[in-house]
Design a protein around this motif. Structure first.
Motif, PDB file in Angstrom:
ATOM      1  N   THR A 853       0.886  -0.993  -0.125  1.00  0.00           N
ATOM      2  CA  THR A 853       0.120  -0.059  -0.016  1.00  0.00           C
ATOM      3  C   THR A 853       0.994   1.465  -0.188  1.00  0.00           C
ATOM      4  O   THR A 853       0.531   2.222  -0.922  1.00  0.00           O
ATOM      5  N   GLU A 854       1.816   1.238   0.710  1.00  0.00           N
ATOM      6  CA  GLU A 854       3.007   2.342   0.782  1.00  0.00           C
ATOM      7  C   GLU A 854       3.535   2.690  -0.630  1.00  0.00           C
ATOM      8  O   GLU A 854       3.692   3.825  -0.729  1.00  0.00           O
ATOM      9  N   ILE A 855       3.777   1.768  -1.217  1.00  0.00           N
ATOM     10  CA  ILE A 855       4.546   1.665  -2.424  1.00  0.00           C
ATOM     11  C   ILE A 855       3.604   2.512  -3.552  1.00  0.00           C
ATOM     12  O   ILE A 855       3.909   3.399  -4.337  1.00  0.00           O
ATOM     13  N   ARG A 856       2.411   1.758  -3.291  1.00  0.00           N
ATOM     14  CA  ARG A 856       1.148   2.370  -4.245  1.00  0.00           C
ATOM     15  C   ARG A 856       0.976   3.862  -3.977  1.00  0.00           C
ATOM     16  O   ARG A 856       0.811   4.899  -4.846  1.00  0.00           O
ATOM     17  N   ARG A 857       1.057   4.140  -2.727  1.00  0.00           N
ATOM     18  CA  ARG A 857       0.692   5.625  -2.395  1.00  0.00           C
ATOM     19  C   ARG A 857       1.854   6.382  -2.773  1.00  0.00           C
ATOM     20  O   ARG A 857       1.563   7.556  -3.506  1.00  0.00           O
ATOM     21  N   VAL A 858       3.028   6.239  -2.492  1.00  0.00           N
ATOM     22  CA  VAL A 858       4.384   6.825  -3.016  1.00  0.00           C
ATOM     23  C   VAL A 858       4.272   6.994  -4.457  1.00  0.00           C
ATOM     24  O   VAL A 858       4.296   8.129  -5.004  1.00  0.00           O
ATOM     25  N   LYS A 859       4.072   6.012  -5.304  1.00  0.00           N
ATOM     26  CA  LYS A 859       3.968   6.207  -6.562  1.00  0.00           C
ATOM     27  C   LYS A 859       2.921   7.270  -7.268  1.00  0.00           C
ATOM     28  O   LYS A 859       3.011   7.824  -8.139  1.00  0.00           O
ATOM     29  N   ALA A 860       1.763   7.240  -6.584  1.00  0.00           N
ATOM     30  CA  ALA A 860       0.582   7.869  -6.959  1.00  0.00           C
ATOM     31  C   ALA A 860       1.097   9.518  -6.585  1.00  0.00           C
ATOM     32  O   ALA A 860       0.508  10.138  -7.523  1.00  0.00           O
ATOM     33  N   ARG A 861       1.519   9.617  -5.634  1.00  0.00           N
ATOM     34  CA  ARG A 861       1.807  10.738  -5.221  1.00  0.00           C
ATOM     35  C   ARG A 861       2.869  11.394  -5.982  1.00  0.00           C
ATOM     36  O   ARG A 861       2.953  12.583  -6.509  1.00  0.00           O
ATOM     37  N   LEU A 893       7.998  -3.756  -7.543  1.00  0.00           N
ATOM     38  CA  LEU A 893       6.927  -4.275  -6.588  1.00  0.00           C
ATOM     39  C   LEU A 893       7.110  -5.698  -6.413  1.00  0.00           C
ATOM     40  O   LEU A 893       6.855  -6.274  -5.474  1.00  0.00           O
ATOM     41  N   LEU A 894       7.111  -6.420  -7.860  1.00  0.00           N
ATOM     42  CA  LEU A 894       7.170  -7.934  -7.907  1.00  0.00           C
ATOM     43  C   LEU A 894       8.243  -8.400  -7.268  1.00  0.00           C
ATOM     44  O   LEU A 894       8.486  -9.637  -6.689  1.00  0.00           O
ATOM     45  N   GLN A 895       9.482  -7.600  -7.316  1.00  0.00           N
ATOM     46  CA  GLN A 895      10.635  -8.386  -6.823  1.00  0.00           C
ATOM     47  C   GLN A 895      10.664  -8.087  -5.214  1.00  0.00           C
ATOM     48  O   GLN A 895      11.030  -9.170  -4.601  1.00  0.00           O
ATOM     49  N   LEU A 896      10.138  -7.108  -4.705  1.00  0.00           N
ATOM     50  CA  LEU A 896      10.004  -6.890  -3.469  1.00  0.00           C
ATOM     51  C   LEU A 896       8.805  -8.163  -2.867  1.00  0.00           C
ATOM     52  O   LEU A 896       9.158  -8.371  -1.600  1.00  0.00           O
ATOM     53  N   GLN A 897       8.053  -8.481  -3.673  1.00  0.00           N
ATOM     54  CA  GLN A 897       6.730  -9.424  -3.085  1.00  0.00           C
ATOM     55  C   GLN A 897       7.490 -10.661  -2.983  1.00  0.00           C
ATOM     56  O   GLN A 897       6.949 -11.781  -2.464  1.00  0.00           O
ATOM     57  N   HIS A 898       8.265 -11.117  -4.219  1.00  0.00           N
ATOM     58  CA  HIS A 898       8.696 -12.339  -4.467  1.00  0.00           C
ATOM     59  C   HIS A 898      10.090 -12.958  -4.773  1.00  0.00           C
ATOM     60  O   HIS A 898      10.561 -14.043  -4.866  1.00  0.00           O
ATOM     61  N   ALA A 899      11.016 -11.697  -4.396  1.00  0.00           N
ATOM     62  CA  ALA A 899      12.474 -12.121  -4.677  1.00  0.00           C
ATOM     63  C   ALA A 899      12.852 -13.136  -3.611  1.00  0.00           C
ATOM     64  O   ALA A 899      13.959 -13.851  -3.781  1.00  0.00           O
ATOM     65  N   HIS A 993      -1.691   0.242 -19.178  1.00  0.00           N
ATOM     66  CA  HIS A 993      -2.981  -0.434 -19.007  1.00  0.00           C
ATOM     67  C   HIS A 993      -2.260  -1.654 -18.059  1.00  0.00           C
ATOM     68  O   HIS A 993      -3.131  -1.995 -17.050  1.00  0.00           O
ATOM     69  N   VAL A 994      -1.336  -2.210 -18.565  1.00  0.00           N
ATOM     70  CA  VAL A 994      -0.903  -3.448 -17.906  1.00  0.00           C
ATOM     71  C   VAL A 994      -0.484  -2.767 -16.396  1.00  0.00           C
ATOM     72  O   VAL A 994      -0.786  -3.437 -15.472  1.00  0.00           O
ATOM     73  N   PHE A 995       0.170  -1.716 -16.253  1.00  0.00           N
ATOM     74  CA  PHE A 995       0.686  -1.395 -14.976  1.00  0.00           C
ATOM     75  C   PHE A 995      -0.614  -0.981 -14.045  1.00  0.00           C
ATOM     76  O   PHE A 995      -0.444  -1.532 -12.810  1.00  0.00           O
ATOM     77  N   GLU A 996      -1.584  -0.299 -14.604  1.00  0.00           N
ATOM     78  CA  GLU A 996      -2.752  -0.067 -13.557  1.00  0.00           C
ATOM     79  C   GLU A 996      -3.377  -1.430 -13.260  1.00  0.00           C
ATOM     80  O   GLU A 996      -3.892  -1.403 -11.922  1.00  0.00           O
ATOM     81  N   ARG A 997      -3.506  -2.225 -13.969  1.00  0.00           N
ATOM     82  CA  ARG A 997      -4.265  -3.561 -13.890  1.00  0.00           C
ATOM     83  C   ARG A 997      -3.423  -4.402 -12.763  1.00  0.00           C
ATOM     84  O   ARG A 997      -4.127  -5.087 -11.799  1.00  0.00           O
ATOM     85  N   HIS A 998      -1.959  -4.204 -12.938  1.00  0.00           N
ATOM     86  CA  HIS A 998      -1.400  -5.089 -11.943  1.00  0.00           C
ATOM     87  C   HIS A 998      -0.688  -4.681 -10.774  1.00  0.00           C
ATOM     88  O   HIS A 998      -0.458  -5.020  -9.645  1.00  0.00           O
ATOM     89  N   PHE A 999      -0.322  -3.151 -11.068  1.00  0.00           N
ATOM     90  CA  PHE A 999       0.398  -2.543  -9.826  1.00  0.00           C
ATOM     91  C   PHE A 999      -0.861  -2.112  -8.828  1.00  0.00           C
ATOM     92  O   PHE A 999      -0.645  -1.940  -7.688  1.00  0.00           O
ATOM     93  N   TYR A1000      -1.783  -1.280  -9.240  1.00  0.00           N
ATOM     94  CA  TYR A1000      -2.816  -0.565  -8.553  1.00  0.00           C
ATOM     95  C   TYR A1000      -4.165  -1.849  -8.121  1.00  0.00           C
ATOM     96  O   TYR A1000      -4.771  -1.607  -7.529  1.00  0.00           O
ATOM     97  N   GLY A1001      -4.068  -2.800  -9.294  1.00  0.00           N
ATOM     98  CA  GLY A1001      -5.056  -3.873  -9.131  1.00  0.00           C
ATOM     99  C   GLY A1001      -6.474  -3.703  -9.255  1.00  0.00           C
ATOM    100  O   GLY A1001      -7.488  -3.899  -8.897  1.00  0.00           O
ATOM    101  N   PHE A1002      -6.685  -2.726 -10.484  1.00  0.00           N
ATOM    102  CA  PHE A1002      -7.825  -2.391 -10.951  1.00  0.00           C
ATOM    103  C   PHE A1002      -7.717  -2.577 -12.576  1.00  0.00           C
ATOM    104  O   PHE A1002      -6.745  -2.096 -13.014  1.00  0.00           O
ATOM    105  N   GLU A1003      -8.929  -2.716 -13.174  1.00  0.00           N
ATOM    106  CA  GLU A1003      -8.999  -2.597 -14.734  1.00  0.00           C
ATOM    107  C   GLU A1003      -9.378  -1.244 -14.983  1.00  0.00           C
ATOM    108  O   GLU A1003      -9.997  -0.221 -14.320  1.00  0.00           O
ATOM    109  N   THR A1004      -8.694  -0.875 -16.199  1.00  0.00           N
ATOM    110  CA  THR A1004      -9.015   0.434 -16.901  1.00  0.00           C
ATOM    111  C   THR A1004      -9.906   0.359 -18.011  1.00  0.00           C
ATOM    112  O   THR A1004     -10.182  -0.872 -18.401  1.00  0.00           O
TER     113      THR A1004
END
Length: 1004
Positions: A853-861, A893-899, A993-1004
């Motif tokens: 959530t923090e990563i998403r917030r910082v990116k949006a900011r 983000l995926l590296q932090l989640q799965h590395a 489109h790919v970024f928003e779908r997988h990074f923020y988790g919503f369809e555009t």
């Protein structure tokens, strides 16, 4: 020494036979010593002893020439080199006096006029009006002509064989052979007129003017000892009908061939070959001048103009002959403008080579690879292409043409010297081979005795050395190899075809024509361009001459760039900086790749043009792909270290380190311009150059510090961001962190202060100005903003400070930043310890929901606040929608989640991370491909913008000119600027489109 050994030492092969002949009654008056010293001068003593016995039998007086020191040389050199000329003297012993002469180390030529007069007198013709004055029968005239010819041939052979340097004498020999052949044709025509008067009315025969045009080697004045004499006949007549005049002219032509070539008591001389005439064997034997001109204008093939290059009046009516030369000359020199001319000449040479019988290929002096034809075709092609505007190269003979082409700059001096020496050597071998039997052959002998005789015959008459067959074979092979290499480099020079396709006005660069062409090509300031051209081509120096030849082609290539005016200015500055540098002029002339690449970068890249101005010698790399290969870090650092050792002063050492970095940036940019490196290779190469510079600066800074203060700490520079991922562009800063570890026993506070001083000095060293300064050169700015606590934190921390911070205070964005941490300079042990700490932080385990959530917030900011005011998000390459930031944050983000679970994700490279993400199935492969394409294109555009404009920019260019330049740099064709813009917008939109779908988790 026994007689047998002395005979072997003299060069005899059949010792028993030699002893028999030396003991012959005819030689009884001579001592062994006199004979052996004479035969030692012979190329083939076995042949010479037999000839001497037979000649002494017919004319005992010849023995007076034995044992007379140098005056014996003509006798023995001739008898040992030419069985045919020895036979001539045996048939006509009254001419043995030809051998009674003092040999000349440097032979002199017999004037052509004298040869004509002597041969005309031999057939009873008046040397003034050439009309026969004697009523001698045809066969007697034939005999007298042939004997007179062979007397002069023998005289020339003696001068040739006794010359101290046969290679130096070769052009004179070829010229005199051609003059002698021309004199024989003139005498043959006098006989033919007498014979024709028996078939046609004498008045009609006298009214027909016939000119004989020498072609091939005879026309060029470089004839062989025995060769077909190629000719073309042209006639005119007043008061005689066309049909009758043609019949008389054909009769005269046939009469010449009979006089010179038909069998008889005295053998024929050589064949008169008229097959180079219009229509060849199918055409009339002789034509009027108008008929010749009409044929050449309408029907002639390219090869016929190449043949006409050698055309020269040699006999008959001089006025008509000169008129023929004047009529065909303009067509010869305009022939290279014909479509496909250069290619047709090149194809003809290949056909000649392909048609050599297999059993002759390795023995051919003339037609084979590395043979005489390679030299002749190369020289003739250069003459035909450049001779249309440069009269200095309009020569018929090959050696003269090589010299003229070199003087004019069309062939490099060393290449010309090698070509000339090889040609002379091959011609001398050809002459000596033909001289033996006076037979038309171009094949090297096979048997060792014949090779050894050839080797001796080809050496100077006064030479003491006795070359062996093996030495001859070795030299011949080396000569062939050298000729073939020169031929392939020059004959297939791509600039030839390009230059041939230009009109004469374009080549001449006359003021009005040039300004009009410059304007048509796209130069905005044609008058300014003309000033550059005049500066480049003024004067008589070699550089100016070469620029005059090349500029018509180069101007077209420069005009293909987005800024031809700047390109031409850059070319002028570079040319003035390099002056008469042989490699520069040679590259422009000989390397299409090098010349065209240079024009391309000068007209498209401000960055490269500026760097070339201060490092002009680097232009040499453009002609050699190997030189454009980026240096690996190890090689760069080894070079830096070596130079720093030789220049211990800090300012000198750091200047060399900075110069090396600038040089490598230029090398990468030139390789980029040539399409030799891709996005990944560019990033790695630039990162390696920066790393070598940072390491050099660290060493200099430490050296300065430790000269006055004891060392208290070990230092480490850690690359971050795109520098850590080895994905930088030409204008990238160096994102870094600094780590130190106090040495055992050192005061921690003193160690911290020392580390801060070294780090501060490192930054100064990397940004201090170079001289000469280059506006476009990016300074290596060290940016430590990604350190703990950002700009609020200390510039350098100890390892333990980092450890404590990461264990207690590390923020999510700092973990994310550490994903790209990579040590680049400093203490190796400290690097291993620090990276162990970093790995424990960045690969600690799956990111928590709070961290995501923090990563998403910082990116949006960041999207809301960091995008410059008024910037179009669709055009911003870094922070815009679908730009570099979107792709990199998605991967991180995926590296932090799965590395922690997938080691393949543990990489500092964005693209490697994307490939691992696809391989592990963390994102659909098609989505990863869209992200990768957008990232690669944005990176490419970013670098291209810097290279083309000399300014860093994160925005897709708005002006058409800049966008067009970037598009060209990215490999798009001319006029495809809008296509690049569309492609980027589409790639970025899909990536978003790919970024928003997988990074923020919503369809555009």
């Amino acid at each position: 020494m026994s007689l047998n050994r002395r005979l072997i030492a003299a060069g005899f092969v059949d010792v028993d036979r030699a002893k028999r002949f030396m003991g012959a009654p005819e030689l009884a008056s001579l001592s062994e010593e006199e004979l052996l010293s004479g035969f030692a001068l012979s190329a083939d003593p076995d042949q010479a002893v037999l000839a001497l016995v037979r000649l002494a039998e017919r004319e005992p007086g010849v023995l007076r020439l034995v044992g007379r020191g140098d005056r014996s040389m003509p006798l023995f050199r001739l008898l040992g080199a030419s069985e045919a000329l020895a036979e001539f003297l045996i048939r006509h012993p009254e001419h043995v006096g030809l051998l009674d002469r003092e040999p000349d180390a440097v032979p002199t030529a017999v004037p052509p006029k004298r040869l004509r007069e002597e041969l005309l007198r031999a057939v009873g013709a008046d040397p003034v009006d050439r009309a026969p004055v004697a009523a001698a029968g045809g066969k007697e005239a034939y005999r007298d002509l042939r004997v007179a010819y062979r007397c002069w041939l023998t005289d020339l052979a003696v001068r040739d064989l006794c010359a101290a340097d046969p290679l130096e004498a070769m052009p004179l020999v070829g010229r005199e052979l051609a003059d002698l052949a021309a004199a024989a044709v003139e005498a043959g025509l006098a006989v033919a007129r007498a014979e024709a008067a028996e078939r046609f009315p004498a008045g009609d025969v006298a009214a027909v003017r016939l000119a004989v045009i020498g072609m091939g080697k005879c026309g060029a004045g470089e004839l062989n000892y025995i060769s077909d004499v190629d000719v073309v006949y042209v006639h005119e007549a007043e008061g005689v009908g066309d049909e009758r005049a043609g019949a008389i002219a054909a009769s005269l032509a046939s009469g010449i061939a009979r006089a010179l070539g038909t069998p008889g008591i005295e053998p024929g001389l050589w064949e008169v070959d008229a097959n180079l005439r219009p229509e060849g064997k199918d055409g009339p034997l002789s034509r009027t001048l108008d008929s010749h001109v009409a044929y050449y204008r309408r029907w002639a093939h390219s090869w016929e103009f190449q043949a006409l290059l050698k055309a020269r009046f040699i006999a008959g009516d001089a006025e008509l002959g000169r008129a023929y030369e004047d009529a065909v000359a303009p067509m010869i020199w305009a022939s290279s403008e014909r479509d496909g001319f250069v290619e047709s000449v090149q194809a003809m040479r290949r056909r000649v080579t392909d048609n050599i019988p297999a059993h002759e290929a390795d023995r051919q002096l003339k037609l084979g690879p590395g043979g005489l034809r390679d030299v002749e075709f190369t020289v003739q092609l250069l003459q035909l292409v450049h001779g249309r505007v440069d009269e200095s190269v309009r020569l018929r003979d090959t050696t003269g043409a090589i010299d003229a082409l070199s003087e004019a700059g069309y062939i490099g001096r060393s290449d010309a010297a090698d070509f000339d020496a090889a040609y002379r050597y091959l011609r001398v071998l050809e002459h000596r081979i033909q001289m033996v039997q006076l037979r038309r052959t171009h094949l090297m002998p096979v048997k060792e005795p014949a090779l050894r005789a050839l080797a001796r015959a080809a050496q100077g008459g006064t030479a003491a050395a006795r070359p062996t067959a093996a030495e001859l074979a070795e030299q011949w092979q080396q000569t062939k190899k050298a000729v073939r290499q020169l031929h392939e480099r020059i004959f297939y020079r791509p600039l030839l075809a390009t230059a041939a396709n230009l009109s004469t006005d374009e080549v001449r660069l006359t003021s009005d024509a040039a300004e009009a062409r410059l304007k048509a090509l796209g130069y905005v300031d044609p008058r300014g361009a003309m000033r550059h051209i005049e500066a480049l081509t003024a004067g008589v120096r070699r550089r100016a001459a070469l620029q005059r030849q090349l500029l018509p082609v180069l101007l077209g290539w420069i005009a293909q760039g987005v800024d031809p005016d700047a390109g031409l200015l850059g070319f002028r500055r570079l040319s003035e900086a390099l002056g008469e540098s042989h490699w520069y002029l040679g590259m422009l002339r000989d390397s299409r790749a090098g010349a065209e690449r240079l024009c391309h970068v000068l007209a498209n890249s401000r960055f490269i043009t500026d760097l070339l101005e201060v490092s002009p010698e680097s232009a040499a790399w453009l002609g050699d792909d190997k030189e454009l290969t980026p240096m690996p870090f190890e090689q760069l650092w080894q070079e830096n270290a070596s130079k720093m050792r030789r220049h211990p002063r800090p300012d000198s050492a750091m200047r060399l380190v900075r110069l090396n970095r600038r040089r490598e940036m230029l090398r990468v940019a030139l390789a980029d311009s040539a399409g030799l490196v891709d996005v990944d290779q560019i990033g790695r190469a630039l990162s390696d150059a920066d790393r070598a510079a940072v390491l050099g600066a660290l060493r200099v800074a430490e050296t300065e510090e430790f000269r006055t203060t004891p060392r208290a700490t070990a230092l480490l520079v850690v690359a971050m961001g795109r520098q850590g991922g080895r994905e930088i562009g030409y204008g990238s800063d160096a994102d870094v962190m600094f780590v130190h570890r106090p040495l055992e026993g050192a005061d921690p506070q003193e160690a911290q202060q020392q580390a801060q001083r070294v780090v501060a000095r490192l930054g100064q060293l990397l940004t201090q100005p170079l001289k000469p300064a280059v506006q476009a050169e990016p300074k290596l700015v060290v940016d430590a903003a990604l350190r703990p606590e950002g700009k609020q934190g200390p510039l350098v921390r100890s390892l333990e400070s980092y450890r404590e911070y990461y264990e207690r205070w590390v923020l999510t964005w700092e973990k994310q930043a550490l994903l790209r941490a990579r040590p680049i300079a400093g203490d190796d042990e400290l690097a291993a310890d620090f990276m162990g700490l970093v790995d424990s932080v960045r690969y600690a385990g799956d990111a928590t929901p709070h961290e995501v959530t923090e990563i998403r917030r910082v990116k949006a900011r960041m999207e809301a606040e960091r995008l410059p005011r008024g910037a179009d998000p669709a055009r911003h390459l870094k922070l815009g929608r679908g730009g570099l930031s979107d792709v990199e944050w998605m991967a991180q983000l995926l590296q932090l989640q799965h590395a922690a679970r997938y080691p393949s994700l543990r990489t500092t490279s964005t693209r490697e991370a994307l490939r691992a993400i696809a391989a592990e199935g963390l994102l659909p492969a098609e989505d990863v491909e869209l992200l990768d394409r957008a990232w690669s294109l944005a990176t490419r555009i970013r670098s291209a913008t810097y290279v083309c404009t000399g300014r860093p920019s994160d925005v897709l260019p708005r002006t058409y000119r800049d966008l067009e330049a970037v598009a060209r740099w990215c490999g798009y064709p001319h006029g495809a600027a809008s296509r690049l813009e569309d492609d980027y917008r589409k790639a970025a939109r899909r990536a978003r489109h790919v970024f928003e779908r997988h990074f923020y988790g919503f369809e555009t």
